[in-house]
Design a protein around this motif. Structure first.
Motif, PDB file in Angstrom:
ATOM      1  N   ALA A  35       6.126  15.264   6.693  1.00  0.00           N
ATOM      2  CA  ALA A  35       5.160  14.794   7.692  1.00  0.00           C
ATOM      3  C   ALA A  35       5.459  15.340   9.085  1.00  0.00           C
ATOM      4  O   ALA A  35       4.534  15.625   9.858  1.00  0.00           O
ATOM      5  CB  ALA A  35       5.151  13.266   7.718  1.00  0.00           C
ATOM      6  N   ARG A  36       6.722  15.506   9.431  1.00  0.00           N
ATOM      7  CA  ARG A  36       7.062  16.022  10.762  1.00  0.00           C
ATOM      8  C   ARG A  36       6.648  17.489  10.899  1.00  0.00           C
ATOM      9  O   ARG A  36       6.167  17.906  11.946  1.00  0.00           O
ATOM     10  CB  ARG A  36       8.544  15.836  11.056  1.00  0.00           C
ATOM     11  N   HIS A  37       6.801  18.260   9.823  1.00  0.00           N
ATOM     12  CA  HIS A  37       6.344  19.656   9.844  1.00  0.00           C
ATOM     13  C   HIS A  37       4.820  19.702   9.994  1.00  0.00           C
ATOM     14  O   HIS A  37       4.292  20.512  10.762  1.00  0.00           O
ATOM     15  CB  HIS A  37       6.783  20.394   8.578  1.00  0.00           C
ATOM     16  N   LEU A  38       4.111  18.843   9.288  1.00  0.00           N
ATOM     17  CA  LEU A  38       2.647  18.811   9.393  1.00  0.00           C
ATOM     18  C   LEU A  38       2.213  18.505  10.826  1.00  0.00           C
ATOM     19  O   LEU A  38       1.287  19.129  11.357  1.00  0.00           O
ATOM     20  CB  LEU A  38       2.052  17.776   8.438  1.00  0.00           C
ATOM     21  N   ALA A  39       2.871  17.540  11.463  1.00  0.00           N
ATOM     22  CA  ALA A  39       2.548  17.200  12.852  1.00  0.00           C
ATOM     23  C   ALA A  39       2.821  18.397  13.766  1.00  0.00           C
ATOM     24  O   ALA A  39       2.028  18.686  14.670  1.00  0.00           O
ATOM     25  CB  ALA A  39       3.344  15.979  13.302  1.00  0.00           C
ATOM     26  N   TRP A  40       3.915  19.102  13.523  1.00  0.00           N
ATOM     27  CA  TRP A  40       4.248  20.281  14.320  1.00  0.00           C
ATOM     28  C   TRP A  40       3.184  21.371  14.135  1.00  0.00           C
ATOM     29  O   TRP A  40       2.750  21.990  15.113  1.00  0.00           O
ATOM     30  CB  TRP A  40       5.636  20.787  13.934  1.00  0.00           C
ATOM     31  N   VAL A  41       2.747  21.600  12.903  1.00  0.00           N
ATOM     32  CA  VAL A  41       1.706  22.593  12.634  1.00  0.00           C
ATOM     33  C   VAL A  41       0.421  22.214  13.363  1.00  0.00           C
ATOM     34  O   VAL A  41      -0.260  23.070  13.935  1.00  0.00           O
ATOM     35  CB  VAL A  41       1.473  22.761  11.114  1.00  0.00           C
ATOM     36  N   ARG A  42       0.087  20.924  13.371  1.00  0.00           N
ATOM     37  CA  ARG A  42      -1.120  20.476  14.069  1.00  0.00           C
ATOM     38  C   ARG A  42      -1.026  20.654  15.585  1.00  0.00           C
ATOM     39  O   ARG A  42      -2.031  20.620  16.283  1.00  0.00           O
ATOM     40  CB  ARG A  42      -1.436  19.023  13.718  1.00  0.00           C
ATOM     41  N   SER A  43       0.172  20.896  16.097  1.00  0.00           N
ATOM     42  CA  SER A  43       0.344  21.136  17.534  1.00  0.00           C
ATOM     43  C   SER A  43       0.163  22.610  17.897  1.00  0.00           C
ATOM     44  O   SER A  43       0.173  22.960  19.074  1.00  0.00           O
ATOM     45  CB  SER A  43       1.733  20.665  17.991  1.00  0.00           C
ATOM     46  N   ARG A  44      -0.013  23.459  16.913  1.00  0.00           N
ATOM     47  CA  ARG A  44      -0.169  24.903  17.117  1.00  0.00           C
ATOM     48  C   ARG A  44      -1.646  25.252  17.311  1.00  0.00           C
ATOM     49  O   ARG A  44      -2.523  24.480  16.939  1.00  0.00           O
ATOM     50  CB  ARG A  44       0.374  25.688  15.913  1.00  0.00           C
ATOM     51  N   PRO A  45      -1.952  26.445  17.826  1.00  0.00           N
ATOM     52  CA  PRO A  45      -3.360  26.850  17.966  1.00  0.00           C
ATOM     53  C   PRO A  45      -3.990  27.184  16.612  1.00  0.00           C
ATOM     54  O   PRO A  45      -3.298  27.522  15.652  1.00  0.00           O
ATOM     55  CB  PRO A  45      -3.290  28.100  18.842  1.00  0.00           C
ATOM     56  N   CYS A  46      -5.298  27.111  16.559  1.00  0.00           N
ATOM     57  CA  CYS A  46      -6.053  27.424  15.344  1.00  0.00           C
ATOM     58  C   CYS A  46      -5.733  28.851  14.885  1.00  0.00           C
ATOM     59  O   CYS A  46      -5.756  29.793  15.683  1.00  0.00           O
ATOM     60  CB  CYS A  46      -7.552  27.280  15.612  1.00  0.00           C
ATOM     61  N   ALA A 102      -7.499  30.793  13.200  1.00  0.00           N
ATOM     62  CA  ALA A 102      -8.661  31.680  13.241  1.00  0.00           C
ATOM     63  C   ALA A 102      -8.686  32.478  14.542  1.00  0.00           C
ATOM     64  O   ALA A 102      -9.309  33.544  14.603  1.00  0.00           O
ATOM     65  CB  ALA A 102      -9.951  30.883  13.086  1.00  0.00           C
ATOM     66  N   LEU A 103      -8.019  31.982  15.569  1.00  0.00           N
ATOM     67  CA  LEU A 103      -7.926  32.670  16.854  1.00  0.00           C
ATOM     68  C   LEU A 103      -9.295  33.170  17.313  1.00  0.00           C
ATOM     69  O   LEU A 103      -9.487  34.340  17.629  1.00  0.00           O
ATOM     70  CB  LEU A 103      -6.939  33.841  16.759  1.00  0.00           C
ATOM     71  N   SER A 104     -10.228  32.260  17.338  1.00  0.00           N
ATOM     72  CA  SER A 104     -11.618  32.603  17.621  1.00  0.00           C
ATOM     73  C   SER A 104     -12.123  31.851  18.843  1.00  0.00           C
ATOM     74  O   SER A 104     -11.644  30.767  19.167  1.00  0.00           O
ATOM     75  CB  SER A 104     -12.460  32.231  16.397  1.00  0.00           C
ATOM     76  N   LEU A 105     -13.139  32.413  19.477  1.00  0.00           N
ATOM     77  CA  LEU A 105     -13.769  31.733  20.605  1.00  0.00           C
ATOM     78  C   LEU A 105     -14.588  30.531  20.153  1.00  0.00           C
ATOM     79  O   LEU A 105     -14.950  29.686  20.958  1.00  0.00           O
ATOM     80  CB  LEU A 105     -14.657  32.710  21.375  1.00  0.00           C
ATOM     81  N   SER A 106     -14.889  30.451  18.845  1.00  0.00           N
ATOM     82  CA  SER A 106     -15.711  29.351  18.332  1.00  0.00           C
ATOM     83  C   SER A 106     -14.892  28.160  17.846  1.00  0.00           C
ATOM     84  O   SER A 106     -15.427  27.269  17.198  1.00  0.00           O
ATOM     85  CB  SER A 106     -16.621  29.853  17.211  1.00  0.00           C
ATOM     86  N   CYS A 107     -13.591  28.118  18.156  1.00  0.00           N
ATOM     87  CA  CYS A 107     -12.767  26.979  17.753  1.00  0.00           C
ATOM     88  C   CYS A 107     -13.335  25.707  18.381  1.00  0.00           C
ATOM     89  O   CYS A 107     -13.739  25.708  19.541  1.00  0.00           O
ATOM     90  CB  CYS A 107     -11.319  27.163  18.169  1.00  0.00           C
ATOM     91  N   ASN A 108     -13.344  24.630  17.580  1.00  0.00           N
ATOM     92  CA  ASN A 108     -13.916  23.382  18.064  1.00  0.00           C
ATOM     93  C   ASN A 108     -13.327  22.217  17.277  1.00  0.00           C
ATOM     94  O   ASN A 108     -13.314  22.236  16.066  1.00  0.00           O
ATOM     95  CB  ASN A 108     -15.440  23.409  17.899  1.00  0.00           C
ATOM     96  N   GLY A 109     -12.868  21.222  17.987  1.00  0.00           N
ATOM     97  CA  GLY A 109     -12.338  20.020  17.349  1.00  0.00           C
ATOM     98  C   GLY A 109     -10.832  20.036  17.280  1.00  0.00           C
ATOM     99  O   GLY A 109     -10.192  21.046  17.576  1.00  0.00           O
ATOM    100  N   PRO A 110     -10.264  18.906  16.889  1.00  0.00           N
ATOM    101  CA  PRO A 110      -8.805  18.808  16.809  1.00  0.00           C
ATOM    102  C   PRO A 110      -8.234  19.735  15.738  1.00  0.00           C
ATOM    103  O   PRO A 110      -8.922  20.087  14.779  1.00  0.00           O
ATOM    104  CB  PRO A 110      -8.567  17.344  16.451  1.00  0.00           C
TER     105      PRO A 110
END
Length: 103
Positions: free
Chosen positions: A10-21, A23-31
């Protein structure tokens, strides 16, 4: 033959969720969400069983939804984003190897 133990972290998952998307796209949207790879680099998947937590990449809510509903695979999704077919596996492996929580 001994079955490989699934990695749940779970701690790794939380860390991954703290990283950027990824897709590295201008259309990123949402958490940012932790997407479990459909084709994992480590371990496996089974019927109704997602890949383990070594096999996650960060995707914003919009791209996570697009991957599952429009593309159906990491290969197809990242092809549209001009990435190699193994891009998701490489990102997940690098995140796992550099995670402060994989020990």
């Amino acid at each position: 033959m001994q079955k490989e133990k699934r990695v749940l972290n779970a701690r790794h998952l939380a860390w991954v969720r703290s990283r950027p998307c990824a897709a590295l796209s201008l259309s990123c949207n949402g958490p940012i969400q932790a997407h479990h790879l459909l084709k994992p680099w480590a371990g496996g998947r089974g019927m109704s069983l997602k890949s383990d937590d070594r096999n996650v990449i960060p995707l914003c809510q919009y791209h996570h939804s697009q991957l599952h509903t429009k593309h159906g695979s990491e290969k197809s999704f990242f092809h549209v984003h001009a990435r190699s077919e193994n891009f998701a596996k490489l990102v997940a492996k690098e995140l796992w190897e550099n995670s402060p929580f994989n020990k």
